[in-house]
Design a protein around this motif. Structure first.
Motif, PDB file in Angstrom:
ATOM      1  N   TYR A  70      -5.441  -8.290  -0.486  1.00 51.43           N
ATOM      2  CA  TYR A  70      -6.699  -7.877   0.122  1.00 51.43           C
ATOM      3  C   TYR A  70      -6.742  -6.378   0.411  1.00 51.43           C
ATOM      4  O   TYR A  70      -5.807  -5.643   0.099  1.00 51.43           O
ATOM      5  CB  TYR A  70      -6.933  -8.672   1.411  1.00 51.43           C
ATOM      6  N   GLU A  71      -7.822  -5.959   1.085  1.00 53.11           N
ATOM      7  CA  GLU A  71      -8.060  -4.526   1.330  1.00 53.11           C
ATOM      8  C   GLU A  71      -6.971  -3.863   2.160  1.00 53.11           C
ATOM      9  O   GLU A  71      -6.754  -2.666   2.021  1.00 53.11           O
ATOM     10  CB  GLU A  71      -9.413  -4.335   2.038  1.00 53.11           C
ATOM     11  N   ASN A  72      -6.295  -4.632   3.030  1.00 52.35           N
ATOM     12  CA  ASN A  72      -5.229  -4.014   3.851  1.00 52.35           C
ATOM     13  C   ASN A  72      -4.116  -3.444   2.972  1.00 52.35           C
ATOM     14  O   ASN A  72      -3.413  -2.514   3.366  1.00 52.35           O
ATOM     15  CB  ASN A  72      -4.676  -5.004   4.891  1.00 52.35           C
ATOM     16  N   THR A  73      -3.954  -3.986   1.748  1.00 52.83           N
ATOM     17  CA  THR A  73      -2.982  -3.442   0.788  1.00 52.83           C
ATOM     18  C   THR A  73      -3.685  -2.460  -0.151  1.00 52.83           C
ATOM     19  O   THR A  73      -3.174  -1.374  -0.443  1.00 52.83           O
ATOM     20  CB  THR A  73      -2.386  -4.587  -0.068  1.00 52.83           C
ATOM     21  N   LEU A  74      -4.880  -2.855  -0.609  1.00 55.55           N
ATOM     22  CA  LEU A  74      -5.536  -2.103  -1.693  1.00 55.55           C
ATOM     23  C   LEU A  74      -6.140  -0.770  -1.243  1.00 55.55           C
ATOM     24  O   LEU A  74      -6.005   0.230  -1.944  1.00 55.55           O
ATOM     25  CB  LEU A  74      -6.616  -2.979  -2.339  1.00 55.55           C
ATOM     26  N   ILE A  75      -6.813  -0.762  -0.078  1.00 57.16           N
ATOM     27  CA  ILE A  75      -7.468   0.492   0.330  1.00 57.16           C
ATOM     28  C   ILE A  75      -6.446   1.616   0.588  1.00 57.16           C
ATOM     29  O   ILE A  75      -6.576   2.701   0.017  1.00 57.16           O
ATOM     30  CB  ILE A  75      -8.442   0.262   1.509  1.00 57.16           C
ATOM     31  N   PRO A  76      -5.373   1.374   1.365  1.00 62.89           N
ATOM     32  CA  PRO A  76      -4.382   2.451   1.534  1.00 62.89           C
ATOM     33  C   PRO A  76      -3.794   2.911   0.189  1.00 62.89           C
ATOM     34  O   PRO A  76      -3.576   4.105  -0.024  1.00 62.89           O
ATOM     35  CB  PRO A  76      -3.298   1.818   2.412  1.00 62.89           C
ATOM     36  N   LEU A  77      -3.567   1.950  -0.733  1.00 56.17           N
ATOM     37  CA  LEU A  77      -2.997   2.301  -2.039  1.00 56.17           C
ATOM     38  C   LEU A  77      -3.959   3.223  -2.810  1.00 56.17           C
ATOM     39  O   LEU A  77      -3.565   4.277  -3.310  1.00 56.17           O
ATOM     40  CB  LEU A  77      -2.727   1.028  -2.850  1.00 56.17           C
ATOM     41  N   PHE A  78      -5.237   2.841  -2.880  1.00 51.89           N
ATOM     42  CA  PHE A  78      -6.190   3.638  -3.664  1.00 51.89           C
ATOM     43  C   PHE A  78      -6.592   4.930  -2.943  1.00 51.89           C
ATOM     44  O   PHE A  78      -6.973   5.898  -3.576  1.00 51.89           O
ATOM     45  CB  PHE A  78      -7.386   2.778  -4.102  1.00 51.89           C
ATOM     46  N   GLU A  79      -6.425   4.948  -1.605  1.00 55.84           N
ATOM     47  CA  GLU A  79      -6.674   6.195  -0.874  1.00 55.84           C
ATOM     48  C   GLU A  79      -5.551   7.196  -1.092  1.00 55.84           C
ATOM     49  O   GLU A  79      -5.763   8.396  -0.937  1.00 55.84           O
ATOM     50  CB  GLU A  79      -6.832   5.898   0.623  1.00 55.84           C
ATOM     51  N   SER A  80      -4.391   6.679  -1.463  1.00 53.38           N
ATOM     52  CA  SER A  80      -3.265   7.603  -1.688  1.00 53.38           C
ATOM     53  C   SER A  80      -3.525   8.497  -2.919  1.00 53.38           C
ATOM     54  O   SER A  80      -2.914   9.539  -3.084  1.00 53.38           O
ATOM     55  CB  SER A  80      -1.958   6.816  -1.882  1.00 53.38           C
ATOM     56  N   ALA A  81      -4.476   8.092  -3.784  1.00 53.81           N
ATOM     57  CA  ALA A  81      -4.741   8.866  -5.003  1.00 53.81           C
ATOM     58  C   ALA A  81      -5.861   9.898  -4.804  1.00 53.81           C
ATOM     59  O   ALA A  81      -5.998  10.825  -5.596  1.00 53.81           O
ATOM     60  CB  ALA A  81      -5.120   7.926  -6.142  1.00 53.81           C
ATOM     61  N   GLY A  82      -6.685   9.731  -3.762  1.00 57.72           N
ATOM     62  CA  GLY A  82      -7.804  10.659  -3.565  1.00 57.72           C
ATOM     63  C   GLY A  82      -8.755  10.127  -2.509  1.00 57.72           C
ATOM     64  O   GLY A  82      -8.561   9.035  -1.975  1.00 57.72           O
ATOM     65  N   LYS A  83      -9.811  10.895  -2.233  1.00 57.48           N
ATOM     66  CA  LYS A  83     -10.738  10.521  -1.156  1.00 57.48           C
ATOM     67  C   LYS A  83     -11.694   9.420  -1.626  1.00 57.48           C
ATOM     68  O   LYS A  83     -12.454   9.595  -2.571  1.00 57.48           O
ATOM     69  CB  LYS A  83     -11.520  11.752  -0.716  1.00 57.48           C
ATOM     70  N   LEU A  84     -11.640   8.263  -0.932  1.00 56.28           N
ATOM     71  CA  LEU A  84     -12.471   7.111  -1.316  1.00 56.28           C
ATOM     72  C   LEU A  84     -13.856   7.205  -0.681  1.00 56.28           C
ATOM     73  O   LEU A  84     -13.978   7.465   0.515  1.00 56.28           O
ATOM     74  CB  LEU A  84     -11.840   5.807  -0.818  1.00 56.28           C
ATOM     75  N   TYR A  85     -14.877   6.947  -1.496  1.00 54.68           N
ATOM     76  CA  TYR A  85     -16.241   6.865  -0.967  1.00 54.68           C
ATOM     77  C   TYR A  85     -16.587   5.392  -0.706  1.00 54.68           C
ATOM     78  O   TYR A  85     -17.220   5.062   0.273  1.00 54.68           O
ATOM     79  CB  TYR A  85     -17.226   7.474  -1.971  1.00 54.68           C
ATOM     80  N   GLU A  86     -16.135   4.519  -1.616  1.00 57.50           N
ATOM     81  CA  GLU A  86     -16.490   3.104  -1.502  1.00 57.50           C
ATOM     82  C   GLU A  86     -15.430   2.269  -2.227  1.00 57.50           C
ATOM     83  O   GLU A  86     -14.877   2.698  -3.228  1.00 57.50           O
ATOM     84  CB  GLU A  86     -17.853   2.891  -2.164  1.00 57.50           C
TER      85      GLU A  86
END
Length: 334
Positions: A70-86
């Protein structure tokens, strides 16, 4: 109601630990996830975002996710690559994810960096995820055209009523006899969406037939490409080449090719296949290359492969398309 309650209990029981971890993470970070129509959304814009939404071409498509992540794993992972808008995770009614998601970044550079760092990232042992550019739909299909319609008159008409057209191709309709369909490719998603609206509202008439306009779906695209990939039987003459029956099993295609090579004292072909794109519904786009040792011409192309469960791997299917391509080229040259 009893049935509904049972279903609810079963649904809640699936993957309980991960769901609890997600709730704890939401509470701790203060992040609000909103679920609408089978997708759960974060941001768009996220907290603290200043200015308008990012430009087009900043979204990546993520596939092959384990369904209990879920997002608790995915959002931090994808935020590590750059600034997330959505971030949008596609969900099943039972609260598992559907195996794919979309992440939209503040800039194209951030999205590029997410693809570079996270494509094939092992989320778990033996579970490499796919991260690639998100392709916005730009192709329309026009169904129900009369068999007499010419490409020239269709192009002229489309240029008069729509803008931003990139290419038009005409095909025999796979489901209607004595009818054609056209695939229209536009320069952008916006141009295609506007053209679809115009064509549908204008009750487009060509000759006698009333036509239908839809987005081109991957299954039809695959079907049309396969129709074109099939070797035409016109070259199978005399007893030099084995005749290719119109419906070939994958095994037959490869046997047919080997027999043809053997008859003409050519060596066995070599194949290379590589998956370059995965669609939300599981269709995969493959690049293939095939070469006969000793011949100078490598044969290559792209093909869409369906995710059916028939035991044959996607690479095998792409190899069969490459073999059909060789059969056609050989047939023309021998």
């Amino acid at each position: 109601p009893h049935h509904h309650l049972l279903l609810q209990t079963w649904t809640n029981g699936i993957n309980e630990a991960s769901k609890r971890a997600l709730l704890a993470w939401e509470k701790e970070t203060g992040i609000k996830l909103v679920q609408i129509n089978g997708q759960r959304r974060y941001g768009g814009p996220p907290p603290g975002w200043a200015g308008g939404p990012p430009p087009a071409g900043t979204e990546v498509y993520i596939a092959r996710l384990p369904q209990d992540v879920y997002e608790n794993t995915l959002i931090p992972l994808f935020e590590s690559a750059g600034k997330l808008y959505e971030f949008r995770l596609m969900m099943t009614f039972s609260g598992l994810n559907r195996g794919f998601a979309y992440a939209r970044y503040a800039s194209r550079q951030d999205a590029q960096s997410a693809i570079a760092t996270l494509h094939r990232f092992q989320l778990r042992k033996g579970c490499a995820i796919v991260v690639c550019w998100s392709t916005q739909k730009r192709e329309l299909v026009v169904n129900g055209l009369a068999a007499s319609v010419s490409l020239r008159e269709l192009e002229a008409m489309l240029q008069m009523v729509t803008e931003g057209i990139h290419s038009v191709t005409l095909h025999a309709s796979p489901c209607q006899r004595q009818a054609k369909l056209a695939v229209l490719q536009y320069r952008s998603h916006e141009a295609a969406a506007l053209a679809k609206k115009t064509l549908m509202e204008g009750n487009l008439r060509l000759g006698e037939a009333r036509v239908r306009v839809d987005w081109l779906d991957p299954q039809l695209k695959q079907k049309l490409q396969l129709c074109e990939e099939k070797p035409s039987s016109s070259w199978v003459q005399g007893d030099k080449s084995p005749a290719v029956p119109p419906t070939l099993s994958p095994q037959n295609v490869l046997e047919c090719l080997n027999t043809l090579c053997w008859k003409h004292r050519l060596r066995t072909p070599l194949f290379m296949t590589k998956c370059v794109q995965v669609n939300p519904n599981g269709w995969q786009r493959f690049w293939y290359q095939a070469a006969i040792p000793g011949s100078r011409v490598p044969i290559n192309g792209f093909t869409w492969v369906s995710p059916d469960r028939q035991g044959q791997s996607e690479h095998e299917k792409a190899k069969v398309v490459a073999a059909l391509h060789i059969l056609r080229v050989l047939g023309e040259s021998l």
